[in-house]
Design a protein around this motif. Sequence first.
Motif, PDB file in Angstrom:
ATOM      1  N   THR A  96       0.824  -1.209   0.000  1.00  0.00           N
ATOM      2  CA  THR A  96       0.000   0.000   0.000  1.00  0.00           C
ATOM      3  C   THR A  96       0.859   1.261   0.000  1.00  0.00           C
ATOM      4  O   THR A  96       0.567   2.242  -0.700  1.00  0.00           O
ATOM      5  N   TYR A  97       1.955   1.229   0.752  1.00  0.00           N
ATOM      6  CA  TYR A  97       2.856   2.383   0.834  1.00  0.00           C
ATOM      7  C   TYR A  97       3.514   2.656  -0.519  1.00  0.00           C
ATOM      8  O   TYR A  97       3.617   3.822  -0.935  1.00  0.00           O
ATOM      9  N   LEU A  98       3.943   1.612  -1.205  1.00  0.00           N
ATOM     10  CA  LEU A  98       4.570   1.804  -2.510  1.00  0.00           C
ATOM     11  C   LEU A  98       3.575   2.359  -3.523  1.00  0.00           C
ATOM     12  O   LEU A  98       3.929   3.204  -4.363  1.00  0.00           O
ATOM     13  N   ARG A  99       2.334   1.893  -3.471  1.00  0.00           N
ATOM     14  CA  ARG A  99       1.318   2.448  -4.373  1.00  0.00           C
ATOM     15  C   ARG A  99       1.060   3.919  -4.057  1.00  0.00           C
ATOM     16  O   ARG A  99       0.863   4.742  -4.955  1.00  0.00           O
ATOM     17  N   GLU A 156       4.408   8.142   6.969  1.00  0.00           N
ATOM     18  CA  GLU A 156       4.113   6.745   6.640  1.00  0.00           C
ATOM     19  C   GLU A 156       5.396   5.923   6.585  1.00  0.00           C
ATOM     20  O   GLU A 156       5.412   4.746   6.957  1.00  0.00           O
ATOM     21  N   THR A 157       6.486   6.571   6.123  1.00  0.00           N
ATOM     22  CA  THR A 157       7.778   5.876   6.108  1.00  0.00           C
ATOM     23  C   THR A 157       8.188   5.485   7.524  1.00  0.00           C
ATOM     24  O   THR A 157       8.613   4.352   7.776  1.00  0.00           O
ATOM     25  N   GLY A 158       8.062   6.423   8.472  1.00  0.00           N
ATOM     26  CA  GLY A 158       8.405   6.132   9.852  1.00  0.00           C
ATOM     27  C   GLY A 158       7.521   5.060  10.443  1.00  0.00           C
ATOM     28  O   GLY A 158       7.991   4.177  11.185  1.00  0.00           O
ATOM     29  N   ASN A 159       6.225   5.095  10.134  1.00  0.00           N
ATOM     30  CA  ASN A 159       5.297   4.092  10.649  1.00  0.00           C
ATOM     31  C   ASN A 159       5.679   2.698  10.177  1.00  0.00           C
ATOM     32  O   ASN A 159       5.734   1.738  10.961  1.00  0.00           O
ATOM     33  N   LEU A 160       5.948   2.586   8.881  1.00  0.00           N
ATOM     34  CA  LEU A 160       6.325   1.293   8.329  1.00  0.00           C
ATOM     35  C   LEU A 160       7.696   0.858   8.827  1.00  0.00           C
ATOM     36  O   LEU A 160       7.912  -0.322   9.165  1.00  0.00           O
ATOM     37  N   LEU A 183       9.632  10.021  13.664  1.00  0.00           N
ATOM     38  CA  LEU A 183       9.116  10.473  12.371  1.00  0.00           C
ATOM     39  C   LEU A 183       7.604  10.324  12.319  1.00  0.00           C
ATOM     40  O   LEU A 183       6.886  11.198  11.826  1.00  0.00           O
ATOM     41  N   SER A 184       7.114   9.202  12.829  1.00  0.00           N
ATOM     42  CA  SER A 184       5.679   8.936  12.768  1.00  0.00           C
ATOM     43  C   SER A 184       4.879   9.899  13.634  1.00  0.00           C
ATOM     44  O   SER A 184       3.750  10.268  13.287  1.00  0.00           O
TER      45      SER A 184
END
Length: 520
Positions: free
Chosen positions: A112-115, A173-177, A467-468
Amino acid sequence: MSVQELEKEQAPKHVQLGLTGWLRWAWRTLTSMKTALILLFLLALGSVPGSLVPQRGVDPDKVALLYQQNPTLAEWYDRFQLFEVFSSTWYAAVYLLLFTSLIGCIIPRTATYLRELRRKPPAAPKNLSRLPHFASFESGLTASEAAWRLRKRRFRVVTGDGWVSAEKGYLRETGNLLFHIALLGILFSVGFGSLYGYRGNVLVVEGDGFANTVAAYDRFIPGNQVSAESLEPFSFQLSDLKVAYQLTGEKRGQALDYTARLKVNDHPGSPARDYDLKVNSPLEVDGTQLYLIGNGYAPVFKITDGKGQVAYEGPVPCLIEDKATMTSGCVVKVPDAQPSQLGFLLRFLPTSVPLTDGTYASAFPADVNPQVEILGAFSGDLGVNSGKPQSVYTLAEPEVLRKLKRLFMGSNTPKPLAVGQSVDLPDGLGKLEFTGVKKWITLQTSYDPGRMPALVAAGTAVIAIMLSLLIRRRRVFVRVKEGGTVDVGGLTRTEGNVAGFHEEFAEIVKVLSAGDKDVR
């Protein structure tokens, strides 16, 4: 058709999931965020007994003392693997379920993040005044100029016919993942360390040495992929142990510092080097760490049997009974004594003082006035040749102990022995002599190849959660109307510091409404 038949036909039918459906339901339940949080809570809850109950790999002396003081409770602890919490079956089950749950969460979220990264910001709404943040001003600004100014502020920008759409804050979202991946990295590092690492415990008396081999350990816990050849071939000699105590005040007798002086050989044939081992200063040799975790006294005895032969001579490590005064219990077994085996139950008093009732006690933990009190002396078959494993801190099993002959009883019980003193045993069975005092230390050897990866993963998790928590997803839209009117709207896509975005939006409006001097 009757009413009953109609109701029966319209009634909802039960759908059978089948094996595939149940497996799909189980997988979705396991990989849900709710299940992951429950498993994380259970993992933290399961770690509590590891802090409250003494662990064999960390403090085997306390485990042995608990077996002496409360054997029933110790057996129940052992039954539920509470002496080895972090290597127990139930802890591993929670650990593996959490590992699987995190993988199931991360894979779809990554897709989902990549999309989301490839998706362009949406077109600007026609009526920007409906957005939470709105401003309008008169300017000769064009859409291309607005787009450039927003790109300069690190926005992703899409332009259209008289409008600009910009978005920023993807690092949230990067930090969350990344946080979830870091948690997975911590679990993987711990698992890798448990497979290829090992832990061991050993007791060493002053003057003795230790070589890092499996046979030298009192307790050795290897990983599944560890062999005897995996151990680093270092060795050391324990020269002495120095313990500093508080001499005055309310905390008199409290230990201030421990220093075990070692002569270490990093490899066979290498020159010995001196090292002062302290509680917070472990010895490290090629990734293997040696920790000082305990200490005590080992009084030295010389025991002569009934035939005049020296049946035993050497130090006897004693189990601490009172940490404040270092009063310790000692067990001496002499299976080679003739004509009968001998056994002794002794109490070591580092600073012996007489009490008003005629008994003796230790008044200070240092060996100022060391004495040994004879609690019991026995002769007979100790059962050491029965083939059953026996504890060095227990004289014999209860049924065996009842059959032994007690040599000292009542008024003939000798007074405590000072260094250099001896006592003759009744019936010409020999002599017990207290010849000196040494100290012992307990060490834990640990080799964990997952230690540094776990540290990196933990540091990454901290950065990722920052970050998140600190970064917001926000969007800014610009519409340039005929006549020079410029409308600017903005909104945040996540809850959080709305006031902070209000200030940022005001700054963006100020930049967009600035004169041509800001235009490239």
